[in-house]
Design a protein around this motif. Sequence first.
Motif, PDB file in Angstrom:
ATOM      1  N   UNK A 162       0.806  -1.230   0.000  1.00 55.41           N
ATOM      2  CA  UNK A 162       0.000   0.000   0.000  1.00 55.41           C
ATOM      3  C   UNK A 162       0.837   1.278   0.000  1.00 55.41           C
ATOM      4  N   UNK A 163       2.076   1.211   0.484  1.00 54.74           N
ATOM      5  CA  UNK A 163       2.920   2.408   0.542  1.00 54.74           C
ATOM      6  C   UNK A 163       3.805   2.574  -0.697  1.00 54.74           C
ATOM      7  N   UNK A 164       3.717   1.665  -1.650  1.00 55.54           N
ATOM      8  CA  UNK A 164       4.497   1.793  -2.881  1.00 55.54           C
ATOM      9  C   UNK A 164       3.992   2.964  -3.724  1.00 55.54           C
ATOM     10  N   UNK A 165       4.821   3.394  -4.662  1.00 59.67           N
ATOM     11  CA  UNK A 165       4.370   4.394  -5.629  1.00 59.67           C
ATOM     12  C   UNK A 165       3.223   3.841  -6.468  1.00 59.67           C
ATOM     13  N   UNK A 166       3.325   2.562  -6.828  1.00 57.52           N
ATOM     14  CA  UNK A 166       2.287   1.896  -7.616  1.00 57.52           C
ATOM     15  C   UNK A 166       1.890   0.613  -6.895  1.00 57.52           C
ATOM     16  N   UNK A 167       1.050   0.761  -5.863  1.00 62.39           N
ATOM     17  CA  UNK A 167       0.634  -0.380  -5.071  1.00 62.39           C
ATOM     18  C   UNK A 167      -0.192  -1.368  -5.877  1.00 62.39           C
ATOM     19  N   UNK A 168      -0.251  -2.599  -5.374  1.00 64.28           N
ATOM     20  CA  UNK A 168      -0.939  -3.667  -6.086  1.00 64.28           C
ATOM     21  C   UNK A 168      -2.318  -3.917  -5.493  1.00 64.28           C
ATOM     22  N   UNK A 169      -3.193  -4.483  -6.323  1.00 65.52           N
ATOM     23  CA  UNK A 169      -4.485  -4.963  -5.858  1.00 65.52           C
ATOM     24  C   UNK A 169      -4.453  -6.489  -5.853  1.00 65.52           C
ATOM     25  N   UNK A 170      -5.393  -7.147  -5.165  1.00 68.61           N
ATOM     26  CA  UNK A 170      -5.421  -8.614  -5.185  1.00 68.61           C
ATOM     27  C   UNK A 170      -5.485  -9.186  -6.600  1.00 68.61           C
ATOM     28  N   UNK A 171      -6.115  -8.460  -7.509  1.00 73.08           N
ATOM     29  CA  UNK A 171      -6.248  -8.947  -8.888  1.00 73.08           C
ATOM     30  C   UNK A 171      -4.954  -8.837  -9.700  1.00 73.08           C
ATOM     31  N   UNK A 172      -3.934  -8.193  -9.113  1.00 72.28           N
ATOM     32  CA  UNK A 172      -2.628  -8.107  -9.782  1.00 72.28           C
ATOM     33  C   UNK A 172      -1.751  -9.310  -9.465  1.00 72.28           C
ATOM     34  N   UNK A 173      -2.201 -10.186  -8.569  1.00 71.16           N
ATOM     35  CA  UNK A 173      -1.346 -11.246  -8.023  1.00 71.16           C
ATOM     36  C   UNK A 173      -1.830 -12.637  -8.389  1.00 71.16           C
ATOM     37  N   UNK A 174      -0.864 -13.529  -8.598  1.00 74.01           N
ATOM     38  CA  UNK A 174      -1.113 -14.951  -8.806  1.00 74.01           C
ATOM     39  C   UNK A 174      -0.300 -15.702  -7.762  1.00 74.01           C
TER      40      UNK A 174
END
Length: 474
Positions: A162-174
């Motif tokens: 969440x603190x990244x410049x471009x944080x991820x969502x659950x749908x970005x992960x496998x």
Amino acid sequence: MNLYEKLAKELEKQIKNGAYQFGERLPSVRQLHRETSMSISTVLQTMYLLEAKGLVEARPKRGYFVSFSPNQNVQTPVVYRPTTKEGRGSIDDTIQQVYGKNEPHDSVTNFSIGVPSSTMLPIARLKKIVRQTMLDLTDACVHYEPIMGNPYLRRQVAQRTSLWENGLSPDDLITTNGCMNALALALMTITKKGDRIITESPVYFGTLQLAKSLGLEVVEMATHSEYGLDMEEVKKTLKKIDIAAVVVVSNFSNPLGYSMSAQSKRTLVKICTNHQVPLIEEDLYGDVFFGPERPVPCKSFDKAGIVLWCSSVSKTLAPGYRVGWIAAGKYMDEVLKTKLYHQVASPSLTHEVVARFMDKGRYDNHLRQLRVSLHHNLLRYLQIIQEYFPENTKTTFPNGGFLLWVELDPRIDTSQLYEPALSLGIKYAPGRMFTLRDQYTNCLRLSFGLDWNEQTANALTKLGLLLQHQLVNY
């Protein structure tokens, strides 16, 4: 940050800068109490923290003394430039020599092992969650997970970005079966037999073996032992020859232990984006940092989806659970197909258990304890290396992870010394394992993830004396 942590950070900085040197007495608890206006108990907490890190030791009725100064006599290797000479023989022989035999556990101190000691892992808490999970889930985790993986786990991992410049969502992960499986899925998706990939040098032997199994050609790049890949050389190589992917361990690399700076990561992402070359990033050591905050990965700077970020809990929580993940960016659909064809699904039970452990701060609490233990170990290792290894020994000084690279006198061949060391009950990873070229024969990798005790200290001392004896015989 608490008051005692702030004071500890300042004193640690002074110790590392040499303001307080080995054997020197620190200001007394009462003196620090007066000068800082902190309570006696707060100052004592500061000392306990420094003691846990191996920086100071308490001497009854005398106070606290510096037990080790990291800068004292430390020689650090600088840049490793790969030779053009082909390696003699296969690294498979050396890997088989180190990992193919199962010596009795009690008789060998295994510095070659690539995971923390089981005593540093929260086994009792994991057992409790396993039991509770089996009671809570009506299907007892017997059915296939969705192809993308456990939704609970993906949500927990996404929250940690969440603190990244471009944080991820659950749908970005496998989800994957560990980080190595994530790397394999990435390479199988974006490369084909005969392609070239860029790696660091030295590089983790598992990456070399995987590339070989896929028929890929590895192009080893010049690598700084503190800063990582030579960016100018990467740019020149990408302009001259076709490269299918760049593979890098961005944080606390294996085996050198360095962490790329945020600026270097940003630059590497930009280079790969400009050349439209996928960047496969292994970030499985990033949570084991010794500094004030976790270093961000290259993926944090990825706006074009060019980075395939691979990570896991195999080096921090549960190696045998085989829980990892990949954020594949614009290659998401292709990686999903590869996973479907080769795996169908990830293990249900272990992925659910890790998701539950990550929730409610359990994982972060565990990591705080793990980092203190490993940092303490690193300083103790360096102290013994300085005292007992040959005078011209060079070591990296990682600020995280649990792997230490040691460069010895050029006359020493660590592959040839492996059996004599084993006869003393000592195992290590010879440097020749980490390259396909004829180089690093005078280097070795040590894990400081072992329990620090008399056996570990004695084994490290014996190894140093063996190396000294070898030089005397030349």
